[in-house]
Design an enzyme around this catalytic site. Structure first.
Site, mmCIF file in Angstrom:
data_model
loop_
_atom_site.group_PDB
_atom_site.id
_atom_site.type_symbol
_atom_site.label_atom_id
_atom_site.label_comp_id
_atom_site.label_asym_id
_atom_site.label_seq_id
_atom_site.Cartn_x
_atom_site.Cartn_y
_atom_site.Cartn_z
ATOM 1 N N PHE A 1 8.414 -15.290 -3.831
ATOM 2 C CA PHE A 1 8.398 -15.801 -2.455
ATOM 3 C C PHE A 1 7.554 -17.080 -2.390
ATOM 4 C CE2 PHE A 1 6.767 -16.163 1.840
ATOM 5 C CZ PHE A 1 7.864 -15.847 2.628
ATOM 6 N N GLU B 1 -14.589 -14.530 -2.042
ATOM 7 C CA GLU B 1 -14.343 -13.160 -1.586
ATOM 8 C C GLU B 1 -13.059 -12.645 -2.186
ATOM 9 O OE1 GLU B 1 -13.804 -13.663 2.594
ATOM 10 O OE2 GLU B 1 -15.730 -14.689 2.778
ATOM 11 N N LYS C 1 -9.298 -11.154 -1.957
ATOM 12 C CA LYS C 1 -8.170 -11.258 -1.040
ATOM 13 C C LYS C 1 -7.564 -9.866 -0.943
ATOM 14 C CE LYS C 1 -3.992 -13.962 -0.128
ATOM 15 N NZ LYS C 1 -3.399 -12.885 0.590
ATOM 16 N N ASP D 1 -5.177 -6.853 0.092
ATOM 17 C CA ASP D 1 -3.727 -6.819 0.256
ATOM 18 C C ASP D 1 -3.330 -5.724 1.239
ATOM 19 O OD1 ASP D 1 -1.174 -7.581 -0.120
ATOM 20 O OD2 ASP D 1 -0.947 -6.732 -2.124
ATOM 21 N N TYR E 1 -13.338 -10.019 7.467
ATOM 22 C CA TYR E 1 -13.751 -11.177 6.673
ATOM 23 C C TYR E 1 -13.780 -12.510 7.414
ATOM 24 C CZ TYR E 1 -8.650 -10.909 6.233
ATOM 25 O OH TYR E 1 -7.323 -10.769 6.498
ATOM 26 N N LYS F 1 -4.215 -16.635 -6.058
ATOM 27 C CA LYS F 1 -3.572 -15.325 -6.202
ATOM 28 C C LYS F 1 -3.392 -14.958 -7.666
ATOM 29 C CE LYS F 1 -0.444 -14.081 -3.057
ATOM 30 N NZ LYS F 1 0.689 -14.124 -2.109
ATOM 31 N N CYS G 1 30.268 11.128 -5.153
ATOM 32 C CA CYS G 1 29.068 11.652 -5.794
ATOM 33 C C CYS G 1 29.271 11.671 -7.314
ATOM 34 C CB CYS G 1 28.778 13.058 -5.282
ATOM 35 S SG CYS G 1 27.420 13.847 -6.163
ATOM 36 N N CYS H 1 29.396 15.666 -8.229
ATOM 37 C CA CYS H 1 30.403 16.633 -7.765
ATOM 38 C C CYS H 1 31.671 15.965 -7.246
ATOM 39 C CB CYS H 1 29.801 17.556 -6.705
ATOM 40 S SG CYS H 1 29.452 16.715 -5.156
ATOM 41 N N CYS I 1 25.298 12.303 -0.612
ATOM 42 C CA CYS I 1 26.385 13.228 -0.941
ATOM 43 C C CYS I 1 26.328 14.346 0.093
ATOM 44 C CB CYS I 1 26.171 13.798 -2.346
ATOM 45 S SG CYS I 1 27.227 15.230 -2.657
ATOM 46 N N CYS J 1 26.950 20.807 -4.538
ATOM 47 C CA CYS J 1 26.642 19.728 -5.483
ATOM 48 C C CYS J 1 25.562 20.192 -6.470
ATOM 49 C CB CYS J 1 26.169 18.492 -4.716
ATOM 50 S SG CYS J 1 25.646 17.158 -5.796
#
Ligand code: IVH
Length: 698
Positions: A37, A126, A128, A130, A238, A326, A420, A423, A438, A444
């Site tokens: 990203f 400091e 980071k 998450d 923070y 990061k 499925c 089955c 299913c 099944c």
């Protein structure tokens, strides 16, 4: 690249970033890794810099991501319904941070700042954290409002939910705080609570959360504040917007004061002078963070002096006085050998990639979940593709992207099965669900085997029958339903491949021992959809026996603690099925407990009204300790708050737990101290540990 090509690529990148922002912030189910990203965002930034005429005000480079569900409504009905929280404006925008994965860029940041502020300054380094962002407002020392980040200018008002998070003070202590101020930070779900929540979700057939950040964010937006309190969330703060600070001259000084007022501020901060000290901090925490009880994804480097911060100011999205470095999650490149479609006990079909084994963060990865059909499509996975797998903060290895350059020309796109795989029944996808199911619940084989494994599981009846044994017994038609376990004879067991007298004996002993498991365990073992361990306890407490439970209406069920309509309906449906009633009858005839005995759940027991946090190992298993506490009227919780009665420290208790107990003044007692308060549990009936492993995918 000419402007036409740039325009196409910019449009493409914006689409991808918008969609992934929505999945990340609103759905809490990201498909792309953070690294991927961020790389796409940096690519877009570079293109917009090169072609400024293509900049638009709604570009993801200009706006911070939003956790408001309405923010991604494009008017085509693709966004989900409103979250139901009141929206409120932030007094000062809640900005994001410029981030980088490169040390050189941190050096450039430092060099730039030193040039702009020649008179010298220091850095506050400091962690980071998450989790999910939060802004708390205190007026006259009382917590009056909590807002999520939202889109940076408007957030969701989650004040009532926040009040149920143990380490957030409702009232400040000491003195000297401003009449009104905001303090910002992160809501985190520690690893321990995250793993427990995911186990519980898997137990009831729900998809697990991908990582603690999504789990924290999803939990914060729960409608019932009491539920939020049970999720083991914590807060770390923070940042106080400079506008409120007339009581300190530096960021770190302000946080120290806040800590003195009882606000949760991390002590893993360090004032650094110059790039050398900053780099030492980065290197130390790149490894040390792995020992923290919660997830972190980097380090934040802030210029500490407020006067210097004011001089540097802000861009539209970020402060110029801070940067986030990061940590890149470890990843590895490997090839997809095949895809299995696993059918769980609820019928949900999960695609799982079999990979060419590859070492990653100390283990060998052979399989990775693909979650569902949409994820396969979004990855654009083809047969035999080379893929990047990442463990990062996540527990389950995940495929983050396909290495298209290594694709075999003409490789086919794998087709998600229509029927499925076990089955052959046509699959269906309920509205609003990402998974296919299913529907052949009774016929099944994979579902039936899944139910048997669940029934025999350690937290259910603790019978010595793992995946391999169930497979053997099922294939020989010796066990098709849970009650069949109890009809097995020694001579039947001795005919099984690889079974000897001793293994048959141990198996039969475990069956006998299971008959003394409490009603709540039996109820959990039945595998009623949405009835996890905690729900089973609540039902057992409220109804006392299976007859009252099976006769209850939806309304009556909803009178029990923590039972909502969805769970209530699922229970009614379960007991409306003749096959299920037949199972209950047979299990009861075999002597399993279908009512709460006098000694169990003694709500007037010696531990009445006490909330106890357990940590470390004891002379009995942790599950047995939990059951013992509860049978004496106590409640167990996974996180320490000011409401905790005491921390029960076994051998090797978690250091973070001890530290927190000390800071909140919570008493710490030993296992022996506990037995001074309540007689030691009867350990005569110890169930043996299972021989073959539980069903584990990874
Ligand atoms: S300072 C004006 N400090 O990371 C800037 N943020 O990716 C205020 N975060 O939006 C933020 N740990 O939600 C700051 N020690 C820390 C942080 C931190 C995590 C989050 C925060 C921010 C995001 C940016």
């Amino acid at each position: 690249m000419d402007i036409k090509q740039a325009e196409t690529r910019i449009r493409e990148l914006r689409e991808i970033l918008w969609e992934n922002s929505r999945l990340y912030y609103v759905e809490n189910a990201p498909l792309m890794s953070d690294y991927e990203f961020d790389q796409k965002m940096h690519e877009l930034e570079a293109l917009e810099k090169q072609f400024p005429s293509l900049i638009t005000s709604d570009s993801p480079t200009r706006k911070v991501g939003s956790d408001l569900s309405s923010a991604y409504d494009r008017g085509d009905g693709t966004s989900r319904s409103e979250s139901g929280f009141r929206k409120a404006q932030h007094r000062y925008p809640m900005l994001s941070l410029a981030n980088t994965y490169s040390l050189e860029e941190v050096q450039e940041f430092v060099a730039r700042a030193e040039k702009t502020i020649p008179e010298g300054f220091s850095y506050s380094c400091e962690l980071k954290f998450d989790g999910t962002g939060i802004s708390l407002t205190y007026r006259n020392g009382h917590l009056v409002q909590a807002l999520t980040r939202g889109d940076g200018s408007v957030g969701d008002d989650v004040t009532e939910n926040i009040k149920h998070i143990g380490n957030i003070p409702l009232d400040l202590k000491g003195s000297g705080w401003p009449d009104e101020f905001e303090i910002r930070g992160e809501i985190l779900m520690p690893w321990e609570a995250f793993l427990a929540l995911n186990r519980e979700r898997e137990d009831i057939g729900e998809a697990p959360f991908a990582n603690p950040r999504n789990a924290a964010s999803g939990s914060l937006k729960l409608i019932d504040p009491r539920e939020v309190g049970k999720r083991g969330l914590m807060c770390t703060l923070y940042h106080i917007p400079t506008e409120y600070i007339d009581f300190a001259s530096s960021h770190s000084g302000a946080l120290d004061k806040a800590s003195g007022w009882g606000l949760p501020v991390s002590s893993d901060r360090k004032i650094c002078h110059g790039i050398g000290e900053v780099e030492n901090y980065l290197h130390k925490w790149e490894t040390a963070r792995k020992g923290l009880p919660y997830a972190t994804d980097g380090v934040v480097i802030k210029i500490d002096e407020l006067s210097a911060q004011l001089e540097l100011g802000y861009t539209a999205k970020f402060p110029r006085w801070a940067v986030a470095y990061k940590f890149k999650s470890e990843e590895a490149l490997t090839q997809v050998l095949s895809i299995d479609y696993q059918v769980g006990r609820t019928g949900a079909v999960t695609p799982v990639a079999n990979l060419s084994p590859v070492p990653l963060s100390g283990t060998t990865v052979k399989r990775a979940t693909l979650n569902n059909e949409d994820q396969m499509r979004l990855l654009d996975l083809h047969d035999g593709d080379w893929v990047w797998v990442e463990k990062g903060g996540e527990i389950i290895p995940k495929i983050t992207r396909v290495e298209v350059s290594r694709r075999t020309p003409g490789a086919a796109v794998p087709e998600f099965p229509k029927v499925c795989p076990d089955c052959g029944t046509p699959l269906f996808r309920p509205e609003g669900e990402a998974r296919w199911f299913c529907p052949n619940t009774d016929g099944c084989p994979m579902q039936a085997k899944g139910r048997l494994i669940h029934f025999a599981g350690r937290k259910a009846m603790n019978i010595l029958a793992g995946e391999a044994t169930v497979e053997q017994l099922y294939n020989l038609s010796l066990v098709k339903t849970p009650a069949d376990f109890y009809d097995l004879t020694r001579s039947q067991l001795m005919t099984l491949d690889g079974w000897k007298e001793r293994s048959a004996e141990r198996f039969l002993e475990s069956l006998e021992a299971s008959k003394s498991a409490g009603f709540e365990r039996v109820l959990f073992a039945l595998g009623i959809r949405y009835v996890g361990e905690e729900t089973a306890k609540s039902l057992a407490r409220h109804f006392g026996d299976v007859d009252s439970l099976a006769a209850a209406t939806v309304e009556q069920l909803m009178d029990a603690e923590d039972i909502g309509e969805v769970i209530a309906r699922s229970i009614v449906d379960f007991f409306a099925d003749g096959e299920h009633l037949d199972q209950v009858r047979r299990l009861r005839e075999h002597g399993l407990r279908f009512s709460v005995g006098e000694a169990r759940f003694n709500s007037d027991g010696a531990l009445k009204d006490m909330t106890i946090v357990i940590s470390g190992t004891y002379s009995i298993s942790r599950d047995a300790m939990k059951a013992f506490i509860e049978s004496n009227g106590g409640k167990c919780s996974s996180s320490i708050s000011s409401k905790t009665s005491f921390l029960l420290a076994g051998s090797k208790p978690g250091p973070e737990k001890l530290r927190k107990a000390a800071s909140l003044g919570v008493k710490v007692i030993s296992e022996d101290d506990l037995y001074e308060m309540v007689p030691r549990p009867d350990t005569a009936v110890q169930t043996p540990e299972p021989e073959d492993g539980e069903l584990t995918l990874f």
